[in-house]
Design an enzyme around this catalytic site. Structure first.
Site, short mmCIF file in Angstrom:
data_model
loop_
_atom_site.label_atom_id
_atom_site.label_comp_id
_atom_site.label_asym_id
_atom_site.label_seq_id
_atom_site.Cartn_x
_atom_site.Cartn_y
_atom_site.Cartn_z
N TYR A 149 8.41 6.19 -7.91
CA TYR A 149 7.95 6.06 -6.51
C TYR A 149 7.49 7.41 -5.98
CZ TYR A 149 7.60 4.78 -1.63
OH TYR A 149 7.11 4.56 -0.36
N LYS A 153 3.49 8.43 -5.47
CA LYS A 153 3.11 8.77 -4.10
C LYS A 153 2.56 10.20 -4.05
CE LYS A 153 3.86 5.02 -1.73
NZ LYS A 153 2.78 4.33 -1.00
#
Length: 256
Positions: A149, A153
């Site tokens: 994640y 990102k």
């Protein structure tokens, strides 16, 4: 008429952007996976703002569904693109199958890049347009439990800033939106309890509507990196300038 494409519009930040752009008179193409929820959103926007809203069901972890979406929108001249697809894993990297973990790479990088390429290519021809790619404050903070994640990102943020450098001279505004703690279905889907949503020290939860309001205001002034909220800006500064060895130690102690 102006056209806007919003991915991940089922709820939270994506749904908020859909309502705000609908209010501004944009015809919308919105994507999501929960048909009842997104159809209800589309109905409400049509009824309230009298704009055209096209719903496209698409799972961004499945390449064929993304390709089908691209075929459907390839001739649409979009004035606004908001990439908001995002999800988190409930299991750590080594506690899960690689195939399940790879879904985040497919959604956050491969599908994201395909859509950005198609829509921004047409914007370049017209020398006009707006792009907001929703990243996260987590992209600046490596953790021991959310490997992909924070990593994907981080990619979205860097890629978007690169787009800003190339496209802003052409009259295309590009923003990497990096919100911090935001109330949405994202956290509920990970079984994060409601009491976690309380403000503590520099942790200040924001509503999706406030995040999108600040994002659009900033985009009207300038592009590039945007972090909404003073507490989030302070957290970003701390993580950026904290010596890495000290950051690693604190992250481990805090269970990050």
């Amino acid at each position: 008429m102006k056209n806007a494409l919003i991915t991940g519009a089922t709820s939270g930040i994506g749904a908020s952007f859909a309502r705000k752009l609908g209010k501004e008179g944009y015809n919308l193409y919105i994507t999501g996976r929960r048909i009842e929820v997104i159809e209800k959103l589309a109905y409400d926007i049509r009824k309230k703002y009298h704009v055209k809203v096209t719903v496209v069901l698409a799972d961004f972890t499945i390449p064929q569904e993304v390709d089908n979406l691209l075929k459907e929108i390839e001739t649409v001249p979009f004035d606004f693109l908001i990439n908001n697809v995002g999800f988190g894993h409930k299991k750590k990297f080594f506690d899960d199958t690689y195939e399940k973990q790879y879904e985040m790479i497919e959604a956050h990088i491969n599908s994201f890049c395909k859509i950005t390429y198609l829509v921004s290519r047409n914007m370049r021809k017209n020398k006009n347009g707006n792009i907001i790619n929703v990243s996260s404050l987590a992209g600046f903070a490596p953790t021991s439990f959310n490997h992909l994640y924070s990593s994907t990102k981080s990619f979205i943020t860097t890629f978007t800033e690169s787009l800003h450098l190339e496209l802003s001279p052409l009259g295309i505004r590009v923003q990497a939106l990096c919100p911090g703690f935001t109330r949405s279905d994202f956290h509920k889907s990970l079984n994060i309890k409601e009491e976690t949503f309380k403000n503590r020290w520099l942790v200040r939860w924001m509503d999706s509507d406030k995040v999108t309001e600040l994002s659009l205001k900033s985009l009207n002034k300038k592009g590039g990196l945007y972090i909404p909220g003073l507490s989030n800006k302070i957290l970003y500064t701390i993580v950026k300038f904290l010596p890495r060895k000290l950051y690693y130690s604190l992250a481990r102690k805090m269970g990050m």
